[in-house]
Structures are given as structure tokens and as C-alpha cells.
Scaffold this motif. Structure first.
Motif, short mmCIF file in Angstrom:
data_model
loop_
_atom_site.label_atom_id
_atom_site.label_comp_id
_atom_site.label_asym_id
_atom_site.label_seq_id
_atom_site.Cartn_x
_atom_site.Cartn_y
_atom_site.Cartn_z
N ALA A 109 -42.36 -87.19 9.58
CA ALA A 109 -43.10 -88.44 9.40
C ALA A 109 -42.22 -89.67 9.57
CB ALA A 109 -43.75 -88.45 8.02
N SER A 110 -40.93 -89.54 9.30
CA SER A 110 -40.04 -90.69 9.47
C SER A 110 -39.90 -91.12 10.93
CB SER A 110 -38.65 -90.38 8.89
OG SER A 110 -38.11 -89.20 9.46
N MET A 111 -40.33 -90.27 11.87
CA MET A 111 -40.26 -90.65 13.28
C MET A 111 -41.25 -91.76 13.61
SD MET A 111 -37.80 -89.01 14.52
CE MET A 111 -38.06 -89.58 16.18
N ARG A 112 -42.14 -92.08 12.68
CA ARG A 112 -43.01 -93.24 12.89
C ARG A 112 -42.19 -94.51 13.11
NH1 ARG A 112 -48.42 -92.84 11.54
NH2 ARG A 112 -49.09 -91.02 10.33
N ARG A 113 -40.96 -94.50 12.65
CA ARG A 113 -40.09 -95.66 12.84
C ARG A 113 -39.75 -95.88 14.31
NH1 ARG A 113 -36.93 -97.16 8.23
NH2 ARG A 113 -37.70 -96.13 6.34
N VAL A 114 -39.95 -94.84 15.12
CA VAL A 114 -39.67 -94.96 16.55
C VAL A 114 -40.93 -95.47 17.24
CG1 VAL A 114 -38.96 -93.75 18.64
CG2 VAL A 114 -38.02 -93.06 16.41
N HIS A 115 -40.87 -96.68 17.68
CA HIS A 115 -42.02 -97.27 18.37
C HIS A 115 -41.79 -97.15 19.88
CE1 HIS A 115 -43.50 -98.86 14.58
NE2 HIS A 115 -42.28 -99.34 14.34
N MET A 116 -42.44 -96.16 20.46
CA MET A 116 -42.30 -95.92 21.90
C MET A 116 -43.64 -96.16 22.58
SD MET A 116 -40.99 -92.46 23.88
CE MET A 116 -39.33 -92.59 23.23
N ASP A 117 -43.60 -96.92 23.66
CA ASP A 117 -44.84 -97.18 24.41
C ASP A 117 -45.46 -95.86 24.83
OD1 ASP A 117 -44.53 -99.88 24.17
OD2 ASP A 117 -43.65 -100.17 26.16
N GLY A 118 -46.76 -95.73 24.60
CA GLY A 118 -47.48 -94.53 25.02
C GLY A 118 -47.55 -93.45 23.99
N VAL A 119 -46.97 -93.67 22.79
CA VAL A 119 -46.96 -92.65 21.74
C VAL A 119 -47.69 -93.18 20.51
CG1 VAL A 119 -45.55 -91.22 20.21
CG2 VAL A 119 -44.80 -91.64 22.55
N ALA A 120 -48.59 -92.36 19.98
CA ALA A 120 -49.27 -92.66 18.72
C ALA A 120 -48.97 -91.53 17.74
CB ALA A 120 -50.78 -92.80 18.93
N TYR A 121 -49.18 -91.80 16.46
CA TYR A 121 -48.92 -90.80 15.43
C TYR A 121 -50.18 -90.60 14.60
CZ TYR A 121 -44.05 -91.70 16.62
OH TYR A 121 -42.86 -91.84 17.31
N CYS A 122 -50.41 -89.34 14.23
CA CYS A 122 -51.62 -88.99 13.49
C CYS A 122 -51.23 -88.14 12.28
CB CYS A 122 -52.58 -88.21 14.40
SG CYS A 122 -54.08 -87.64 13.57
N ASP A 123 -51.70 -88.55 11.10
CA ASP A 123 -51.47 -87.77 9.88
C ASP A 123 -52.38 -86.55 9.88
OD1 ASP A 123 -49.52 -89.34 8.72
OD2 ASP A 123 -50.99 -90.72 7.87
#
Length: 314
Positions: free
Chosen positions: A251-265
């Protein structure tokens, strides 16, 4: 005959005071034995070190040379004593830390390393990014002192593993994916992604993330379809960004803001976790390493697996 350090200390005290009686008081001794020691030193060297004056003594030219050298010798000796004691307390030395590629994104890791550096500023700290198998090899070959790892390392018999954190995992998916929008984005069951290709992150060299992904999918009732393998977490997210699959990541990888990537719980009942452990060499730990391990454990409230590192031999 070699010069006696005790005699050098006596000589320096007399030179600094310019008076034998005052030097004796400073040294906590009687004046006659001190005078005898100075005479013995002069006899040993075969030259006069002091000129006697009515109100004290002054250095001869030869005495001035010895005075400067003796002070430098005694200063270096004191420095050596301080350095030795400081090293024994773990206040100076070297610490080589291996760090799993995903570990620095968890706030615990940079915070605890920063806290150690603030507590022990004279310790040289070096960091080496490495996957689990590389960390084990570095530790067993004494190239590393400790390592933050994501895998369980069941076969690392020469290491002590400290359990620190069980971190929840989230799904990294392409930002254009249908499940990357809408009110259901915040929590979804893992089985919603059963038809997706899962990016295999460091399957051989860092099996912790791969094993966690496989176990989570099997618990959710499906066998994941494995897509392309990525050697690093950044390349994993890169493959996700271009639409080649999804990935379970800490979950800490949410800190990586990369274009084209979303995160889902994921829903709580299916939410997998991945460990963050500290591995250290067993039995050969320096005082520096023991201080670091103690600080990490205090910070994390860690439970130890196996015996703690023992003190080095004499």
C-alpha cells in the motif's frame, strides 16, 4: 631505551606549569619523586631539558622540541582511547544496509534510518538496493550488516529475522481500466481481477511479493494468469501503466505517482499483506549493528524470530 609514556606526562606537566612543585600538585604526587623522574629522563636522553630558574624552570631548545612532540603523542593517544571506547559503544564505525526495492516507500524505513543517523552521527551508513536473495547472499558473505526484506527467508539459517510490519497490499492497475473509476474504486474483491494478467515482480530473486500475490489469489478462489515478469518495482508499475496487466503491491507504493497507474483497495476480508522484516547476521554483530537493531525494534515494536545477535568475541 624507549621513552616511558608516564615520564612524558610528567615532563609535559612540568613544562606547562613552568614549576616542579605546581606540576607535582597537578599530578597528585610529591615534588621529590617528580624531580627524580625528570632527571632520569634527562639522563636517558643525555641532554638537559630544563633550565632551573629562581622561581621555576624553563625549557631548553631541546626541551622545547620534546615538549611539542610529547604533547602531540599524548594527544594522539587520548584520541585513540576515545575512538576505541566510542567504537566499543557503537558510536562510530560502519553500517551497510540492504534495502528491498519497495521498502523505502514505506515511511518506517527512511524514518528509522534517519533516526539512527541522528543518534549516531559518526557512524558511516551505506544503503544498497537488493532483492531478497541478493540480501541473503550479501549478509552471509559479510558484505551487508543488515537488510530490510520482503520475503520470509525460511532457509536463512545464519541470519536472525526480526518481524517488523505486515503491510496491506493494493492493486495497481492501468488508469484507463474500467475498474479504475467509479464509486467502487476504493474497495473491490480481489476476484474482480481474476481475468487480468498479473505482472510477476522479481519472481526468483525477490519471491516475497510473488508469493504474496499467488497466495492471495488462491485464497480468493482463482489461479492468477501470470503476465510479463519485471525485475524492479518501478518497471512493474511501468508495465501496468502501458496496460500489460495489474499487480499487487504494498500500500505504501501509493506514494509513487506514475502517469497511467491507479491504485485500488481490496475488501478487508480478502486484503493480503506482505511482510517488512529486518534480517541481520547472527553471532558476528558489531556494537553498531546491535545499536541499529535495537533502535529498529524499539521503533517497530518488533517480535524476534530466533535468537538476537550475540556480542562479538574479545
Amino acid at each position: 631505551m624507549a621513552l616511558d609514556l608516564r615520564q612524558l606526562r610528567y615532563f609535559v606537566a612540568v613544562a606547562e606549569e613552568g614549576h616542579v612543585t605546581r606540576a607535582a600538585e597537578r599530578l597528585g604526587m610529591q615534588q621529590p619523586p617528580l624531580s627524580q623522574q625528570i632527571k632520569a629522563l634527562e639522563g636517558q636522553l643525555g641532554l638537559q631539558l630544563f633550565r632551573r630558574r629562581p622561581r621555576g624552570v624553563e625549557l631548553t631548545e631541546s626541551g622545547q622540541v620534546l615538549f611539542e612532540e610529547a604533547r602531540a603523542i599524548l594527544a594522539r593517544l587520548e584520541q585513540a582511547e576515545r575512538a576505541t571506547q566510542s567504537t566499543a559503544r557503537g558510536e562510530q564505525g560502519k553500517l551497510r544496509i540492504g534495502v528491498a526495492p519497495t521498502a523505502p516507500f514505506h515511511p518506517f524505513v527512511p524514518a528509522v534510518i534517519r533516526a539512527f543517523r541522528e543518534a549516531y552521527p559518526d557512524v558511516s551508513v551505506t544503503l544498497d538496493e537488493c532483492l531478497s536473495r541478493q540480501a541473503v547472499q550479501g549478509l552471509t558473505e559479510a558484505r551487508l550488516d543488515a537488510a530490510f526484506v520482503r520475503a520470509e527467508l525460511p532457509d536463512a539459517r545464519e541470519l536472525t529475522i526480526y518481524r517488523l510490519i505486515e503491510e496491506p497490499m493494493v492493486i495497481a492497475l492501468p488508469a484507463t481500466h474500467p475498474l479504475a473509476s467509479g464509486p467502487g474504486l476504493t474497495q473491490r474483491p480481489l476476484r474482480d481481477f481474476a481475468g487480468e494478467s498479473f505482472i510477476a515482480f522479481a519472481r526468483v530473486e525477490g519471491p516475497g511479493m510473488f508469493d504474496a500475490t499467488m497466495a492471495a489469489c488462491l485464497r480468493a478462489g482463482f489461479t492468477p494468469r501470470l503476465g510479463q515478469e519485471a525485475p524492479r518495482i518501478t518497471s512493474t508499475l511501468g508495465l501496468v501503466a502501458v496496460g500489460l496487466g495489474v499487480a499487487l503491491v504494498p500500500a505504501s507504493m501509493r506514494r509513487v505517482h506514475m502517469d497511467g497507474v491507479a491504485y485500488c483497495d481490496l475488501v478487508a476480508v480478502e486484503r493480503p499483506t506482505v511482510p517488512l522484516h529486518l534480517a541481520a547476521r547472527r553471532g558476528a554483530g558489531s556494537a553498531v549493528l546491535r545499536n541499529f537493531v535495537a533502535l529498529v525494534r524499539r521503533t517497530a515494536g518488533a517480535a524476534v524470530v530466533g535468537p538476537p545477535p550475540t556480542a562479538p568475541g574479545p
